[in-house]
Design a protein around this motif. Structure first.
Motif, PDB file in Angstrom:
ATOM      1  N   GLU A  59     -56.555   7.033  27.768  1.00 45.15           N
ATOM      2  CA  GLU A  59     -56.359   6.503  26.418  1.00 45.15           C
ATOM      3  C   GLU A  59     -56.182   4.981  26.436  1.00 45.15           C
ATOM      4  O   GLU A  59     -56.752   4.275  25.606  1.00 45.15           O
ATOM      5  CB  GLU A  59     -55.136   7.169  25.777  1.00 45.15           C
ATOM      6  N   LEU A  60     -55.405   4.483  27.394  1.00 43.54           N
ATOM      7  CA  LEU A  60     -55.216   3.039  27.503  1.00 43.54           C
ATOM      8  C   LEU A  60     -56.528   2.338  27.817  1.00 43.54           C
ATOM      9  O   LEU A  60     -56.874   1.317  27.205  1.00 43.54           O
ATOM     10  CB  LEU A  60     -54.173   2.734  28.585  1.00 43.54           C
TER      11      LEU A  60
ATOM     12  N   GLN B 247     -59.005   2.534  24.763  1.00 41.08           N
ATOM     13  CA  GLN B 247     -58.624   1.821  23.551  1.00 41.08           C
ATOM     14  C   GLN B 247     -58.449   0.323  23.764  1.00 41.08           C
ATOM     15  O   GLN B 247     -58.793  -0.465  22.872  1.00 41.08           O
ATOM     16  CB  GLN B 247     -57.319   2.413  22.990  1.00 41.08           C
ATOM     17  N   ASP B 248     -57.945  -0.075  24.931  1.00 38.76           N
ATOM     18  CA  ASP B 248     -57.564  -1.474  25.118  1.00 38.76           C
ATOM     19  C   ASP B 248     -58.369  -2.216  26.185  1.00 38.76           C
ATOM     20  O   ASP B 248     -58.293  -3.448  26.244  1.00 38.76           O
ATOM     21  CB  ASP B 248     -56.076  -1.573  25.494  1.00 38.76           C
TER      22      ASP B 248
ATOM     23  N   ASP C  13     -52.997   9.562  29.921  1.00 40.48           N
ATOM     24  CA  ASP C  13     -52.446   8.307  29.407  1.00 40.48           C
ATOM     25  C   ASP C  13     -53.302   7.118  29.841  1.00 40.48           C
ATOM     26  O   ASP C  13     -53.558   6.200  29.051  1.00 40.48           O
ATOM     27  CB  ASP C  13     -51.012   8.119  29.907  1.00 40.48           C
TER      28      ASP C  13
ATOM     29  N   LEU D  24     -52.933  -0.138  35.829  1.00 43.39           N
ATOM     30  CA  LEU D  24     -52.917  -0.080  34.369  1.00 43.39           C
ATOM     31  C   LEU D  24     -51.489  -0.063  33.825  1.00 43.39           C
ATOM     32  O   LEU D  24     -51.219  -0.638  32.773  1.00 43.39           O
ATOM     33  CB  LEU D  24     -53.681   1.151  33.890  1.00 43.39           C
ATOM     34  N   PHE D  25     -50.593   0.610  34.546  1.00 45.13           N
ATOM     35  CA  PHE D  25     -49.196   0.690  34.115  1.00 45.13           C
ATOM     36  C   PHE D  25     -48.303  -0.066  35.106  1.00 45.13           C
ATOM     37  O   PHE D  25     -47.341   0.477  35.648  1.00 45.13           O
ATOM     38  CB  PHE D  25     -48.764   2.158  34.015  1.00 45.13           C
TER      39      PHE D  25
END
Length: 278
Positions: free
Chosen positions: A121-122, A125-126, A118, A93-94
């Motif tokens: 949330e990513l 939301q996305d 984190d 994801l990151f």
């Protein structure tokens, strides 16, 4: 000038589309499972367990609460964080912050490194989208990601995990309830109360049986996710049309401003007529 600025807007939008990372969308079509469907589907098996199939069905409020629980679990933080942790998705994801060669984060400060919160949330939301058709009752789980294979795997795996989590939770709750009811059964002497407790125990046994034999306990998969053949973003047609519209608007506005300033300059340079002096 107007044509040139319009062309420039089209070129700029095309360059922006080329620089954007293609995003793929994998979708799973689901049908929430209700208690009546379980009882009807497995009535033959339930007849072997001493009158369990003759129990009264679950009322509509229970159906609604079960559906709402399944939807809430599908987008819950608990399920998402467990999924991210067990699938080791933090580096995925990151990926901009992850050093693939070193196998560590590029940022040395632990406070700047991404956390499970984190990632949740990513993802919420996305990446994950959940929509429900009020008319048909079908639920669509959409996963949007750069890799179509990963998006497909994540969508199908999330549904499997939701079904497994609710199956396990239902079985555990029913086992606890049976243990409590059996203790109460030893303490009562009235025949009517004994009959009520026996029926309650049979009802909880029914829930355990349904949870054990039905893998699609909360959601029935109507159409599993499949790798999409093409990205849904960027949308070339829309971006080029938007670039052309913005370029045209900018060109017309600039031409009007230049024309106005030119007329103002000519008016200032024109000598005054005798009539004006008079």
């Amino acid at each position: 000038m107007i044509a040139g600025i319009t062309l420039l807007g089209v070129v700029a939008s095309a360059v922006a589309a080329l620089l954007m990372t293609p995003m793929y969308r994998a979708e799973v079509v689901l049908a929430p499972v209700t208690g009546n469907e379980d009882t009807g589907r497995y009535s033959a098996q339930l007849e072997k367990f001493g009158g369990i199939a003759a129990l009264a069905g679950v009322n509509l409020s229970q159906h609604s609460s079960r559906k709402n629980e399944a939807l809430a679990t599908l987008e819950s933080r608990l399920l998402t964080e467990q999924f991210i942790e067990e699938e080791a998705l933090l580096p995925v994801l990151f990926h901009d912050l992850w050093d693939q060669e070193q196998g560590d984060w590029k940022v040395a400060d632990p406070d700047d490194q991404p956390t499970l919160w984190d990632a949740y949330e990513l993802f919420d939301q996305d990446v994950r989208r959940i929509s429900e058709d009020k008319r048909s009752g079908l639920v669509v789980l959409s996963i949007e990601w750069e890799d179509p294979e990963l998006a497909t795997h994540w969508g199908n795996e999330l549904v499997r995990r939701v079904n497994g989590m609710l199956r396990e939770r239902t079985a555990q709750e029913s086992e606890k309830a049976i243990g409590f009811l059996q203790q109460q059964l030893k303490q009562v002497s009235a025949v009517e109360l004994e009959q009520v407790l026996h029926r309650l125990i049979e009802s909880e046994m029914k829930e355990i049986i349904l949870a054990n034999i039905n893998e699609e306990f909360a959601f029935r998969v109507i159409d599993p996710a499949a790798p999409p053949g093409e990205p849904f973003r960027p949308r070339w047609g829309q971006m080029l049309a938007l670039g052309a519209a913005l370029g045209l608007a900018a060109g017309v506005t600039l031409s009007l401003l230049l024309g106005f300033s030119r007329r103002s300059g000519l008016s200032a340079e024109r000598p005054n007529s005798p009539r004006d002096d008079a």
